[in-house]
Design a protein around this motif. Structure first.
Motif, mmCIF file in Angstrom:
data_model
loop_
_atom_site.group_PDB
_atom_site.id
_atom_site.type_symbol
_atom_site.label_atom_id
_atom_site.label_comp_id
_atom_site.label_asym_id
_atom_site.label_seq_id
_atom_site.Cartn_x
_atom_site.Cartn_y
_atom_site.Cartn_z
ATOM 1 N N PHE A 125 -4.662 -17.360 -89.207
ATOM 2 C CA PHE A 125 -4.158 -18.034 -88.001
ATOM 3 C C PHE A 125 -5.241 -18.061 -86.917
ATOM 4 O O PHE A 125 -5.422 -19.060 -86.225
ATOM 5 N N SER A 126 -5.991 -16.927 -86.788
ATOM 6 C CA SER A 126 -7.030 -16.878 -85.739
ATOM 7 C C SER A 126 -8.111 -17.912 -86.010
ATOM 8 O O SER A 126 -8.665 -18.494 -85.084
ATOM 9 N N ASN A 127 -8.420 -18.090 -87.303
ATOM 10 C CA ASN A 127 -9.440 -19.094 -87.631
ATOM 11 C C ASN A 127 -9.007 -20.477 -87.159
ATOM 12 O O ASN A 127 -9.812 -21.226 -86.605
ATOM 13 N N LEU A 128 -7.735 -20.807 -87.392
ATOM 14 C CA LEU A 128 -7.238 -22.127 -86.982
ATOM 15 C C LEU A 128 -7.270 -22.259 -85.456
ATOM 16 O O LEU A 128 -7.681 -23.293 -84.907
ATOM 17 N N VAL A 129 -6.886 -21.164 -84.784
ATOM 18 C CA VAL A 129 -6.842 -21.224 -83.312
ATOM 19 C C VAL A 129 -8.257 -21.265 -82.744
ATOM 20 O O VAL A 129 -8.540 -22.045 -81.815
ATOM 21 N N SER A 130 -9.169 -20.487 -83.321
ATOM 22 C CA SER A 130 -10.540 -20.496 -82.767
ATOM 23 C C SER A 130 -11.199 -21.856 -83.010
ATOM 24 O O SER A 130 -11.958 -22.341 -82.174
ATOM 25 N N ASN A 131 -10.856 -22.524 -84.137
ATOM 26 C CA ASN A 131 -11.366 -23.885 -84.356
ATOM 27 C C ASN A 131 -10.864 -24.820 -83.261
ATOM 28 O O ASN A 131 -11.627 -25.633 -82.735
ATOM 29 N N ALA A 132 -9.560 -24.689 -82.936
ATOM 30 C CA ALA A 132 -8.985 -25.564 -81.902
ATOM 31 C C ALA A 132 -9.737 -25.360 -80.580
ATOM 32 O O ALA A 132 -10.079 -26.334 -79.893
ATOM 33 N N VAL A 133 -10.040 -24.097 -80.259
ATOM 34 C CA VAL A 133 -10.760 -23.821 -79.003
ATOM 35 C C VAL A 133 -12.168 -24.418 -79.072
ATOM 36 O O VAL A 133 -12.632 -25.074 -78.132
ATOM 37 N N ARG A 134 -12.820 -24.231 -80.215
ATOM 38 C CA ARG A 134 -14.223 -24.648 -80.323
ATOM 39 C C ARG A 134 -14.391 -26.164 -80.416
ATOM 40 O O ARG A 134 -15.423 -26.696 -80.029
ATOM 41 N N TYR A 135 -13.379 -26.858 -80.972
ATOM 42 C CA TYR A 135 -13.523 -28.311 -81.121
ATOM 43 C C TYR A 135 -12.683 -29.103 -80.109
ATOM 44 O O TYR A 135 -12.402 -30.272 -80.313
ATOM 45 N N THR A 136 -12.278 -28.405 -79.027
ATOM 46 C CA THR A 136 -11.554 -29.122 -77.972
ATOM 47 C C THR A 136 -12.369 -29.035 -76.679
ATOM 48 O O THR A 136 -12.690 -27.921 -76.221
ATOM 49 N N PRO A 137 -12.753 -30.159 -76.137
ATOM 50 C CA PRO A 137 -13.561 -30.130 -74.914
ATOM 51 C C PRO A 137 -12.789 -29.493 -73.757
ATOM 52 O O PRO A 137 -11.562 -29.383 -73.794
ATOM 53 N N GLU A 138 -13.572 -29.086 -72.773
ATOM 54 C CA GLU A 138 -12.997 -28.415 -71.601
ATOM 55 C C GLU A 138 -11.854 -29.256 -71.008
ATOM 56 O O GLU A 138 -11.926 -30.485 -71.000
ATOM 57 N N GLY A 139 -10.829 -28.578 -70.556
ATOM 58 C CA GLY A 139 -9.690 -29.278 -69.947
ATOM 59 C C GLY A 139 -8.637 -29.658 -70.966
ATOM 60 O O GLY A 139 -7.568 -30.156 -70.601
ATOM 61 N N GLY A 140 -8.934 -29.423 -72.236
ATOM 62 C CA GLY A 140 -7.999 -29.811 -73.300
ATOM 63 C C GLY A 140 -6.800 -28.868 -73.379
ATOM 64 O O GLY A 140 -6.740 -27.838 -72.718
ATOM 65 N N ARG A 141 -5.884 -29.263 -74.287
ATOM 66 C CA ARG A 141 -4.616 -28.540 -74.405
ATOM 67 C C ARG A 141 -4.461 -28.067 -75.858
ATOM 68 O O ARG A 141 -4.762 -28.811 -76.797
ATOM 69 N N ILE A 142 -4.010 -26.817 -75.980
ATOM 70 C CA ILE A 142 -3.808 -26.252 -77.337
ATOM 71 C C ILE A 142 -2.416 -25.627 -77.397
ATOM 72 O O ILE A 142 -2.047 -24.853 -76.508
ATOM 73 N N VAL A 143 -1.650 -26.012 -78.437
ATOM 74 C CA VAL A 143 -0.300 -25.434 -78.574
ATOM 75 C C VAL A 143 -0.197 -24.696 -79.911
ATOM 76 O O VAL A 143 -0.526 -25.253 -80.962
ATOM 77 N N LEU A 144 0.265 -23.441 -79.823
ATOM 78 C CA LEU A 144 0.507 -22.645 -81.039
ATOM 79 C C LEU A 144 2.005 -22.685 -81.281
ATOM 80 O O LEU A 144 2.790 -22.339 -80.375
ATOM 81 N N ARG A 145 2.402 -23.126 -82.490
ATOM 82 C CA ARG A 145 3.840 -23.280 -82.748
ATOM 83 C C ARG A 145 4.283 -22.505 -83.968
ATOM 84 O O ARG A 145 3.539 -22.430 -84.952
ATOM 85 N N TRP A 146 5.481 -21.967 -83.902
ATOM 86 C CA TRP A 146 6.116 -21.395 -85.105
ATOM 87 C C TRP A 146 7.502 -21.997 -85.166
ATOM 88 O O TRP A 146 8.296 -21.853 -84.224
ATOM 89 N N ALA A 147 7.778 -22.738 -86.215
ATOM 90 C CA ALA A 147 9.087 -23.371 -86.328
ATOM 91 C C ALA A 147 9.680 -23.067 -87.696
ATOM 92 O O ALA A 147 8.938 -22.820 -88.662
ATOM 93 N N VAL A 148 10.990 -23.041 -87.771
ATOM 94 C CA VAL A 148 11.663 -22.821 -89.061
ATOM 95 C C VAL A 148 12.598 -24.007 -89.308
ATOM 96 O O VAL A 148 13.408 -24.343 -88.449
ATOM 97 N N GLN A 149 12.380 -24.645 -90.467
ATOM 98 C CA GLN A 149 13.253 -25.775 -90.811
ATOM 99 C C GLN A 149 13.666 -25.666 -92.276
ATOM 100 O O GLN A 149 12.796 -25.471 -93.144
#
Ligand code: ADP
Length: 433
Positions: free
Chosen positions: A324-348
């Motif tokens: 999970f950290s790898n996915l989140v750190s990628n989002a931080v690293r490949y999102t320019p400043e001012g961007g938005r990141i959402v971490l979600r856990w859903a059950v369906q």
């Protein structure tokens, strides 16, 4: 003495007795006539049996054995017994042959039996599919006319133990076969084909991997060596300059450390034969923990939020933390400043899904299928600049595989990406509402 002689002697004695009786009663002429007539009957009956024997011998299987008495009865019985034994022997050979051909068919390797002139006598189905042969159609054809590989004729003629020839059939793209020829019987040969495509592919992957790792380590090492050499040969009196150079050396050393750490993690996951620990843990806690780490990594450059429902997830918390950290750190690293990141856990429908959505640079469609290959990067320099090792998504893929989970990627260049890990229902428990 054969049983035919007593029977013949007995009959001759009978004829002689009849002739003597006829002679005594009716005179010598009658004796001779009786003897001649009886001998004639004997001759005719032998000839008739001989004719039956000849007729029967023409098709011994389809006709019943002729009835006969005396010596002929013995002859027919002996012949009949021979025939029965021969039938049994033939049946047993046929059964052995059937078992043998079943065993040859069951072989995972291709088998082609050749005669002394290198003509095909028989081949199994694997050989048909690997070598493009047809057991029926190609029977008695020269194998060298059908397998067109450089040096095949010399290789087959030599048929040396332990010698093999690599063959890439033209009609089977990507397939590599290893051929072996073994002599047996009287100048016969057995041609064996093994499919070594997987081994060859694994070998190529291994070589590529070693080349990639060497390249990845070489780059920071060259930078470090260059700066250290420069600092030794021309030490700068300027403390700020020295500090700057040491900073670069430190960055490169950290990059090497990260690479080695990721390599070790990956090799541990790949070599792991044991199943992951099946502990049930609170997913919300894990996601909050990871979001704090992400905020630290982002340093306030992004808006990071969490949308999670309460649930327990069964699996190795440590391994899933790393994925999970790898996915989140990628989002931080490949999102320019001012961007938005959402971490979600859903059950369906009982299934759990962890996803990371970012408003980052996105990925063009053609790259998506290859992203989890080791060292695959869309933009090499951007990955390096942001401290990437090119192994993050490979680690994610392995961890998810060990948890029977799927990695799904949705992305559009310039819009952003969503990476989600989809878990089977049996790994997820939700509190009763
Ligand atoms: P790296 O260490 O280079 O980030 P990864 O295996 O984690 O290696 O990712 C492989 C490549 O996938 C990256 O180099 C990058 O090009 C692309 N990538 C991964 N995550 C994202 C993301 N959230 N947004 C855009 N590109 C991404």
């Amino acid at each position: 003495m054969s049983s035919a002689w007593p029977s013949l002697l007995l009959r001759l004695a009978l004829i002689a007795s009849l002739a003597l009786i006829a002679g005594a009663l009716l005179g010598s002429l009658a004796a001779w006539a009786t003897a001649c007539a009886a001998l004639l009957v004997l001759l005719v009956s032998h000839t008739a049996y001989l004719a039956r024997l000849q007729r029967w011998l023409k098709q011994p299987e389809s006709q019943a054995i002729p009835d006969a008495w005396g010596a002929w009865g013995n002859v027919f019985m002996t012949l009949y017994r021979h025939l029965r034994n021969e039938d049994k022997r033939r049946e047993s050979i046929a059964a052995d042959l059937e078992v043998f051909s079943q065993a040859a068919e069951a072989s995972p390797d291709g088998l082609v039996f050749l005669d002394a002139n290198e003509r095909i006598r028989w081949c199994n189905r694997v050989a048909e599919s690997q070598l493009g042969l047809d057991g029926e159609r190609d029977r008695d054809l020269l194998v060298t006319n059908l397998i067109r590989a450089p040096h095949f004729a010399e290789f087959l003629a030599g048929a040396r133990v332990g010698e093999s020839l690599l063959y890439r059939p033209a009609n089977r793209k990507g397939m590599t076969l290893s051929l072996e020829a073994i002599r047996f019987g009287k100048d016969r040969k057995l041609l064996i084909s093994f499919d070594v495509s997987q081994i060859e592919r694994a070998d190529t992957i291994r070589k590529d991997f070693v080349a990639n790792v060497s390249h990845e380590l070489r780059t920071p090492l060259t930078v470090i060596a260059g700066f250290v050499e420069h600092m030794i040969e021309e030490p700068s009196p300027d403390a700020e300059e020295t500090q700057h150079q040491l900073g670069i050396v430190n960055d490169q050393a950290s990059r090497m450390l990260r690479l080695v750490d990721d390599l070790l993690t990956l090799s541990r996951l790949e070599g792991e034969t044991q199943l992951p620990r099946e502990e049930a843990f609170d997913v919300r806690d894990l996601i909050y923990e990871i979001s704090s780490e992400a905020r630290r990594l982002s340093g306030g450059r992004h808006t990071i939020t969490c949308e999670v429902v309460p649930a327990m997830l069964k699996g190795s918390r440590d391994e899933l933390h790393s994925a999970f950290s790898n996915l989140v750190s990628n989002a931080v690293r490949y999102t320019p400043e001012g961007g938005r990141i959402v971490l979600r856990w859903a059950v369906q429908d009982g299934k759990g899904s962890f996803s990371v959505e970012d408003s980052g640079i996105g990925i063009a469609e053609e790259h998506v299928p290859r992203l989890s290959e080791r060292f695959y990067r869309v933009d090499r320099s951007r990955s390096r600049e942001s401290g990437g090792t090119g192994l993050g998504l490979s680690i994610v893929r392995h961890v998810l595989l060990r948890h029977q989970a799927d990695l799904q990627i949705r992305s559009a260049p310039g819009v952003g990406s969503t990476f989600s890990a989809e878990f089977p229902a049996w790994r997820v428990t939700t509190p009763l509402t």
